[in-house]
Design an enzyme around this catalytic site. Structure first.
Site, short mmCIF file in Angstrom:
data_model
loop_
_atom_site.label_atom_id
_atom_site.label_comp_id
_atom_site.label_asym_id
_atom_site.label_seq_id
_atom_site.Cartn_x
_atom_site.Cartn_y
_atom_site.Cartn_z
N LYS A 136 2.43 0.70 11.91
CA LYS A 136 3.01 1.37 10.69
C LYS A 136 4.55 0.70 10.84
O LYS A 136 5.65 1.33 11.38
CB LYS A 136 2.98 2.79 10.58
CG LYS A 136 1.92 3.45 10.55
CD LYS A 136 1.33 3.82 12.07
CE LYS A 136 -0.24 4.51 11.93
NZ LYS A 136 -0.94 4.77 13.22
N HIS A 313 0.54 14.43 15.51
CA HIS A 313 0.27 13.18 15.29
C HIS A 313 1.35 12.25 15.71
O HIS A 313 1.15 11.03 15.93
CB HIS A 313 0.05 12.86 13.70
CG HIS A 313 -0.59 11.54 13.47
ND1 HIS A 313 0.09 10.43 12.88
CD2 HIS A 313 -2.09 11.23 13.33
CE1 HIS A 313 -0.65 9.53 12.92
NE2 HIS A 313 -1.99 9.70 12.96
#
Length: 420
Positions: A136, A313
């Site tokens: 990401k 996460h």
């Protein structure tokens, strides 16, 4: 009318020279800011995208057509329409549910959309599970960058409900952004400048030039050819040097024996080692796998917290007073042995202390701590399931290694629609 969207696989650089060129070192004088959850991350990223003047490079594992994804699409289209070069790299599994209309709108506006290893469903099921583009990264004008674990989806926002994810990312300005820019360009298959050329762009005035920071930052990554173990080796080296404290917050925790041994050894020599793991997992197997390791770690003094408020996460860690890492890599077989990942290492005492305070607050207020003498009731089914989970996860990379590996390729696939 036919709109071409590029189909790219970049598992490996095309030659050894390029592999060496993508081995990045420490860069000083950076400013780093921890971004916790979507409430902080998305406004910062969207603001940077709206300020873009020349170029946007974005890659993500997941992009959904929810309120976050729709806002991202609108911002990228607006940027492309004002003349900004926009390149978006998406994973074919994580973004496999995007509609042709969504992709078509981006492509028609001039956004270069790339899909990493897409595959059609087989009997209604997606089967392209392994060796994913899990990074990401966002780089704007080669001047500001974002990297971490947060995808472009509404489940990173608190108002999503009980399944909203707890996660972390980083905003960076300074010399290391040139490395992130070069890396993102290279991985997208675009032409890259020489090191001297891409760093020179950092000297141009921009809205992102702020007071010089103190942070030493280094980009590290893993691929399936030349940099298979870089992230794991960085963890092992930092743990072997630990003297005071270690905190690891990781969503999917099932590392190899070498990394486990360094965690245990640090605790044995008196380092306070804390692990923050999922107590309310979005993937049940992750929790079962991690728990098979509890006994091994607890008996040597490792403190284990399970975050129970919502799914964890995060992929962050810190060692002692100055070393930290933030990125996309979990400590499990998928991230350490198969996926394409990217982290940054940070040497900055102020950042380390801020991250420590955030994780300590999480551990004290939102976690349950496993007792040191924790004993499971050894029911037959628990022994059987634990045995199977442990050995499947242990041998998982070898088993998946029998599957065909990705090969570098860049060829178009087409999204078709008809004018009315």
């Amino acid at each position: 009318m036919t709109v071409a969207v590029e189909h790219i696989s970049t598992d490996q650089p095309p030659d050894e020279a390029k592999a060496r060129d993508l081995d990045y070192g420490w860069q000083g004088g950076n400013r780093v800011e921890l971004l916790e959850n979507g409430e902080t991350y998305f406004p910062q990223v969207f603001d940077a995208l709206r300020k873009a003047r020349r170029e946007i490079l974005l890659e993500t594992f997941i992009l959904f057509e929810d309120k976050v994804g729709l806002e991202l699409k609108a911002v990228l289209i607006e940027a492309a329409q004002r003349g900004v070069k926009v390149v978006v790299s998406l994973d074919g599994f994580g973004c496999g549910e995007l509609s042709p209309a969504f992709l078509r709108e981006l492509a028609e506006a001039g956004v270069a959309v790339q899909m990493f290893d897409p595959a059609a469903k087989t009997l209604g099921i997606r089967t392209n599970w392994f060796r994913r583009l899990h990074r990401k990264i966002v780089v704007v004008d080669a001047e500001v960058a974002f990297i971490g674990g947060i995808n472009f989806s509404a489940d990173h926002l608190g108002d999503y409900g009980p399944e909203a994810k707890q996660d972390y990312a980083l905003q960076v300005t300074g010399p290391v952004v040139a490395d992130l820019h070069h890396f993102a360009l290279a991985q997208s298959g675009r032409q890259v400048r020489t090191r001297r050329g891409w760093r020179r762009r950092q000297q141009r005035p921009s809205p992102w030039h702020t007071e010089k920071g103190d942070g030493q930052v280094r980009l590290i990554y893993r691929d399936n050819v030349h940099h298979r173990d870089d992230i794991e080796e960085a963890y092992i080296h930092a743990l072997s040097q630990a003297q005071k404290r270690v905190v690891i917050a990781n969503a999917y925790f099932f590392p190899g024996y070498r990394l486990l041994r360094e965690i245990r050894n640090a605790a044995r020599r008196g380092v306070r080692v804390q692990l923050i793991m999922q107590g309310q997992p979005d993937v049940l197997l992750a929790k079962l796998a991690a728990r098979t390791l509890y006994g091994y770690l607890l008996k040597d003094g490792v403190v284990i917290h399970e975050y129970c408020e919502r799914p964890l996460h995060g992929k962050v860690a810190l060692v002692d007073d100055d070393w930290s890492t933030v990125g996309s890599s979990n400590l499990d077989p998928l991230s350490l042995s198969l996926n394409l990942e990217a982290n940054v290492l940070i040497r900055d005492r102020a950042f380390n202390q801020h991250l420590y305070e955030r994780l300590e607050t999480l551990a004290k207020n939102h976690c349950r701590t496993m007792p040191e003498n924790r004993k499971q009731r050894l029911w037959l089914w628990r022994l059987t399931v634990g045995f199977l989970v442990f050995h499947v996860m242990r041998h998982f990379p070898v088993l998946t290694g029998w599957l065909p590996a990705h090969k570098p390729r860049l060829k178009p696939f087409e999204v078709q629609h008809h004018d009315t």
